[in-house]
Write a protein that holds these residues in place. Sequence first.
Motif, PDB file in Angstrom:
ATOM      1  N   THR A  83     -11.241   0.295  11.203  1.00  0.00           N
ATOM      2  CA  THR A  83     -10.943   1.032   9.983  1.00  0.00           C
ATOM      3  C   THR A  83      -9.443   1.060   9.770  1.00  0.00           C
ATOM      4  OG1 THR A  83     -11.462   3.041   8.729  1.00  0.00           O
ATOM      5  CG2 THR A  83     -10.805   3.341  11.016  1.00  0.00           C
ATOM      6  N   ILE A  84      -9.044   1.170   8.533  1.00  0.00           N
ATOM      7  CA  ILE A  84      -7.643   1.330   8.159  1.00  0.00           C
ATOM      8  C   ILE A  84      -7.519   2.708   7.515  1.00  0.00           C
ATOM      9  CG2 ILE A  84      -5.742   0.488   6.714  1.00  0.00           C
ATOM     10  CD1 ILE A  84      -6.520  -1.601   8.739  1.00  0.00           C
ATOM     11  N   LEU A  85      -6.530   3.480   7.950  1.00  0.00           N
ATOM     12  CA  LEU A  85      -6.232   4.772   7.359  1.00  0.00           C
ATOM     13  C   LEU A  85      -4.812   4.725   6.805  1.00  0.00           C
ATOM     14  CD1 LEU A  85      -7.419   7.104  10.271  1.00  0.00           C
ATOM     15  CD2 LEU A  85      -8.741   6.410   8.274  1.00  0.00           C
ATOM     16  N   ALA A  86      -4.594   5.345   5.655  1.00  0.00           N
ATOM     17  CA  ALA A  86      -3.241   5.503   5.117  1.00  0.00           C
ATOM     18  C   ALA A  86      -2.986   6.993   4.943  1.00  0.00           C
ATOM     19  CB  ALA A  86      -3.085   4.767   3.793  1.00  0.00           C
ATOM     20  N   PHE A  87      -1.803   7.421   5.333  1.00  0.00           N
ATOM     21  CA  PHE A  87      -1.400   8.812   5.223  1.00  0.00           C
ATOM     22  C   PHE A  87      -0.293   8.902   4.176  1.00  0.00           C
ATOM     23  CE2 PHE A  87      -3.315   8.298   9.318  1.00  0.00           C
ATOM     24  CZ  PHE A  87      -4.105   9.427   9.445  1.00  0.00           C
ATOM     25  N   VAL A  88      -0.566   9.641   3.100  1.00  0.00           N
ATOM     26  CA  VAL A  88       0.375   9.780   1.989  1.00  0.00           C
ATOM     27  C   VAL A  88       0.789  11.249   1.914  1.00  0.00           C
ATOM     28  CG1 VAL A  88       0.763   9.407  -0.477  1.00  0.00           C
ATOM     29  CG2 VAL A  88      -0.859   7.936   0.770  1.00  0.00           C
ATOM     30  N   PRO A  89       1.990  11.577   2.423  1.00  0.00           N
ATOM     31  CA  PRO A  89       2.422  12.976   2.438  1.00  0.00           C
ATOM     32  C   PRO A  89       2.594  13.554   1.033  1.00  0.00           C
ATOM     33  CG  PRO A  89       3.826  11.613   3.835  1.00  0.00           C
ATOM     34  CD  PRO A  89       2.956  10.687   3.042  1.00  0.00           C
ATOM     35  N   ASP A  90       2.328  14.856   0.906  1.00  0.00           N
ATOM     36  CA  ASP A  90       2.617  15.562  -0.337  1.00  0.00           C
ATOM     37  C   ASP A  90       4.127  15.537  -0.564  1.00  0.00           C
ATOM     38  OD1 ASP A  90      -0.067  16.115  -0.627  1.00  0.00           O
ATOM     39  OD2 ASP A  90       0.092  18.218  -0.024  1.00  0.00           O
ATOM     40  N   GLU A  91       4.532  15.549  -1.833  1.00  0.00           N
ATOM     41  CA  GLU A  91       5.954  15.476  -2.166  1.00  0.00           C
ATOM     42  C   GLU A  91       6.761  16.612  -1.550  1.00  0.00           C
ATOM     43  OE1 GLU A  91       7.250  14.997  -6.224  1.00  0.00           O
ATOM     44  OE2 GLU A  91       5.637  13.563  -6.592  1.00  0.00           O
ATOM     45  N   LYS A  92       6.235  17.818  -1.593  1.00  0.00           N
ATOM     46  CA  LYS A  92       7.004  18.987  -1.183  1.00  0.00           C
ATOM     47  C   LYS A  92       6.772  19.404   0.270  1.00  0.00           C
ATOM     48  CE  LYS A  92       7.295  20.607  -5.834  1.00  0.00           C
ATOM     49  NZ  LYS A  92       7.297  21.639  -6.787  1.00  0.00           N
ATOM     50  N   ASN A  93       5.754  18.835   0.911  1.00  0.00           N
ATOM     51  CA  ASN A  93       5.441  19.252   2.271  1.00  0.00           C
ATOM     52  C   ASN A  93       4.782  18.090   2.999  1.00  0.00           C
ATOM     53  OD1 ASN A  93       4.662  20.474   4.630  1.00  0.00           O
ATOM     54  ND2 ASN A  93       3.304  21.963   3.676  1.00  0.00           N
ATOM     55  N   ASN A  94       5.546  17.371   3.828  1.00  0.00           N
ATOM     56  CA  ASN A  94       4.961  16.181   4.464  1.00  0.00           C
ATOM     57  C   ASN A  94       4.096  16.513   5.675  1.00  0.00           C
ATOM     58  OD1 ASN A  94       6.811  16.645   6.498  1.00  0.00           O
ATOM     59  ND2 ASN A  94       7.726  14.606   6.410  1.00  0.00           N
ATOM     60  N   SER A  95       3.893  17.804   5.974  1.00  0.00           N
ATOM     61  CA  SER A  95       2.961  18.142   7.050  1.00  0.00           C
ATOM     62  C   SER A  95       1.514  18.125   6.547  1.00  0.00           C
ATOM     63  CB  SER A  95       3.297  19.505   7.663  1.00  0.00           C
ATOM     64  OG  SER A  95       3.104  20.528   6.717  1.00  0.00           O
ATOM     65  N   GLU A  96       1.351  17.886   5.252  1.00  0.00           N
ATOM     66  CA  GLU A  96      -0.003  17.704   4.714  1.00  0.00           C
ATOM     67  C   GLU A  96       0.031  16.657   3.611  1.00  0.00           C
ATOM     68  OE1 GLU A  96      -1.424  21.104   2.099  1.00  0.00           O
ATOM     69  OE2 GLU A  96       0.101  22.095   3.327  1.00  0.00           O
ATOM     70  N   GLY A  97      -1.139  16.106   3.327  1.00  0.00           N
ATOM     71  CA  GLY A  97      -1.196  15.086   2.295  1.00  0.00           C
ATOM     72  C   GLY A  97      -2.560  14.434   2.220  1.00  0.00           C
ATOM     73  N   LYS A  98      -2.587  13.294   1.533  1.00  0.00           N
ATOM     74  CA  LYS A  98      -3.831  12.547   1.340  1.00  0.00           C
ATOM     75  C   LYS A  98      -4.087  11.631   2.525  1.00  0.00           C
ATOM     76  CE  LYS A  98      -4.046  12.330  -3.677  1.00  0.00           C
ATOM     77  NZ  LYS A  98      -2.799  12.827  -4.238  1.00  0.00           N
ATOM     78  N   LEU A  99      -5.352  11.497   2.846  1.00  0.00           N
ATOM     79  CA  LEU A  99      -5.833  10.554   3.844  1.00  0.00           C
ATOM     80  C   LEU A  99      -6.704   9.553   3.104  1.00  0.00           C
ATOM     81  CD1 LEU A  99      -6.639   9.511   6.679  1.00  0.00           C
ATOM     82  CD2 LEU A  99      -8.370  11.317   6.717  1.00  0.00           C
ATOM     83  N   LEU A 100      -6.307   8.291   3.111  1.00  0.00           N
ATOM     84  CA  LEU A 100      -7.064   7.228   2.451  1.00  0.00           C
ATOM     85  C   LEU A 100      -7.725   6.383   3.527  1.00  0.00           C
ATOM     86  CD1 LEU A 100      -4.290   6.088  -0.054  1.00  0.00           C
ATOM     87  CD2 LEU A 100      -5.963   7.931  -0.341  1.00  0.00           C
ATOM     88  N   SER A 101      -8.961   5.992   3.283  1.00  0.00           N
ATOM     89  CA  SER A 101      -9.689   5.263   4.311  1.00  0.00           C
ATOM     90  C   SER A 101     -10.520   4.156   3.695  1.00  0.00           C
ATOM     91  CB  SER A 101     -10.606   6.237   5.058  1.00  0.00           C
ATOM     92  OG  SER A 101     -11.435   5.547   5.951  1.00  0.00           O
ATOM     93  N   HIS A 102     -10.643   3.084   4.440  1.00  0.00           N
ATOM     94  CA  HIS A 102     -11.583   2.018   4.097  1.00  0.00           C
ATOM     95  C   HIS A 102     -12.052   1.400   5.398  1.00  0.00           C
ATOM     96  CE1 HIS A 102     -13.657  -0.971   1.795  1.00  0.00           C
ATOM     97  NE2 HIS A 102     -13.151  -1.898   2.574  1.00  0.00           N
ATOM     98  N   SER A 103     -13.325   1.475   5.653  1.00  0.00           N
ATOM     99  CA  SER A 103     -13.882   0.952   6.881  1.00  0.00           C
ATOM    100  C   SER A 103     -14.321  -0.484   6.681  1.00  0.00           C
ATOM    101  CB  SER A 103     -15.080   1.812   7.305  1.00  0.00           C
ATOM    102  OG  SER A 103     -15.723   1.239   8.391  1.00  0.00           O
ATOM    103  N   LYS A 104     -14.133  -1.302   7.692  1.00  0.00           N
ATOM    104  CA  LYS A 104     -14.568  -2.695   7.619  1.00  0.00           C
ATOM    105  C   LYS A 104     -16.038  -2.845   7.971  1.00  0.00           C
ATOM    106  CE  LYS A 104     -10.099  -4.561   8.258  1.00  0.00           C
ATOM    107  NZ  LYS A 104      -9.489  -5.479   7.470  1.00  0.00           N
ATOM    108  N   THR A 105     -16.729  -1.719   8.211  1.00  0.00           N
ATOM    109  CA  THR A 105     -18.144  -1.793   8.556  1.00  0.00           C
ATOM    110  C   THR A 105     -19.025  -1.639   7.319  1.00  0.00           C
ATOM    111  OG1 THR A 105     -18.190   0.572   9.036  1.00  0.00           O
ATOM    112  CG2 THR A 105     -17.795  -0.924  10.897  1.00  0.00           C
ATOM    113  N   GLY A 106     -18.411  -1.692   6.115  1.00  0.00           N
ATOM    114  CA  GLY A 106     -19.213  -1.656   4.908  1.00  0.00           C
ATOM    115  C   GLY A 106     -19.223  -0.314   4.211  1.00  0.00           C
ATOM    116  N   ASP A 107     -18.651   0.718   4.823  1.00  0.00           N
ATOM    117  CA  ASP A 107     -18.602   2.015   4.163  1.00  0.00           C
ATOM    118  C   ASP A 107     -17.695   1.924   2.941  1.00  0.00           C
ATOM    119  OD1 ASP A 107     -20.125   2.922   6.230  1.00  0.00           O
ATOM    120  OD2 ASP A 107     -18.462   3.880   7.292  1.00  0.00           O
ATOM    121  N   ARG A 108     -17.997   2.756   1.947  1.00  0.00           N
ATOM    122  CA  ARG A 108     -17.140   2.754   0.771  1.00  0.00           C
ATOM    123  C   ARG A 108     -15.848   3.512   1.087  1.00  0.00           C
ATOM    124  NH1 ARG A 108     -20.374   7.089  -2.989  1.00  0.00           N
ATOM    125  NH2 ARG A 108     -19.556   8.904  -1.922  1.00  0.00           N
ATOM    126  N   PRO A 109     -14.766   3.185   0.367  1.00  0.00           N
ATOM    127  CA  PRO A 109     -13.488   3.853   0.602  1.00  0.00           C
ATOM    128  C   PRO A 109     -13.597   5.347   0.298  1.00  0.00           C
ATOM    129  CG  PRO A 109     -13.232   1.948  -0.838  1.00  0.00           C
ATOM    130  CD  PRO A 109     -14.696   2.167  -0.651  1.00  0.00           C
TER     131      PRO A 109
END
Length: 186
Positions: A83-109
């Motif tokens: 799986t590939i994960l991307a971590f996109v910090p919030d603009e004002k607080n990088n201790s939290e943010g979006k987690l983006l995922s896409h698995s190579k096992t066929g799961d949807r992003p």
Amino acid sequence: MNIEEFFDLSVGKWFAHRSSHNLNAQESQDGKSDVFIEKLATSDPEVIRLCEQHQVLSSPNTFGVKINWNDTTKLNQKDTGSTILAFVPDEKNNSEGKLLSHSKTGDRPVVGRYLMGSDEALSLTIHNGAISTEERIWFVHKNVRMRVSRVQNSLGLNIATFTSEIRMGGTPPDAEISQKAKLAFS
């Protein structure tokens, strides 16, 4: 410790021992895995593709993680995945943010949230249609991590998992570990 330092410490090969419990069916299953964690830069094509796929603007603090695993359950069933994960910090607080995922096992992003707590534990929350996942990961030593997770769905699935992970190789050099992270392990 911030999210990027957390994954700097996570890079390498880990041996994981997992115990999962289906709380509704009162069934348990043990498993073991070899887990390989690699950090990906903001400019990595996989990270860029993941951000574009989710229509999320990356920032200079955005980074990715590639995780590969080889699982074996108590019944000797084998499973491999990536799986590939991307971590996109919030603009004002990088201790939290979006987690983006896409698995190579066929799961949807999927899109989730991360929170790097003041206790240096990472919390992940993902709601993917009818399935909700919460996971918490922390270090007890620079070479030992713990994870707990809970997966639920609207049909009554309710699984709790505890995993201990021991680093088997690829320890980041001390020069790459932040002073705050060093203090956490001394």
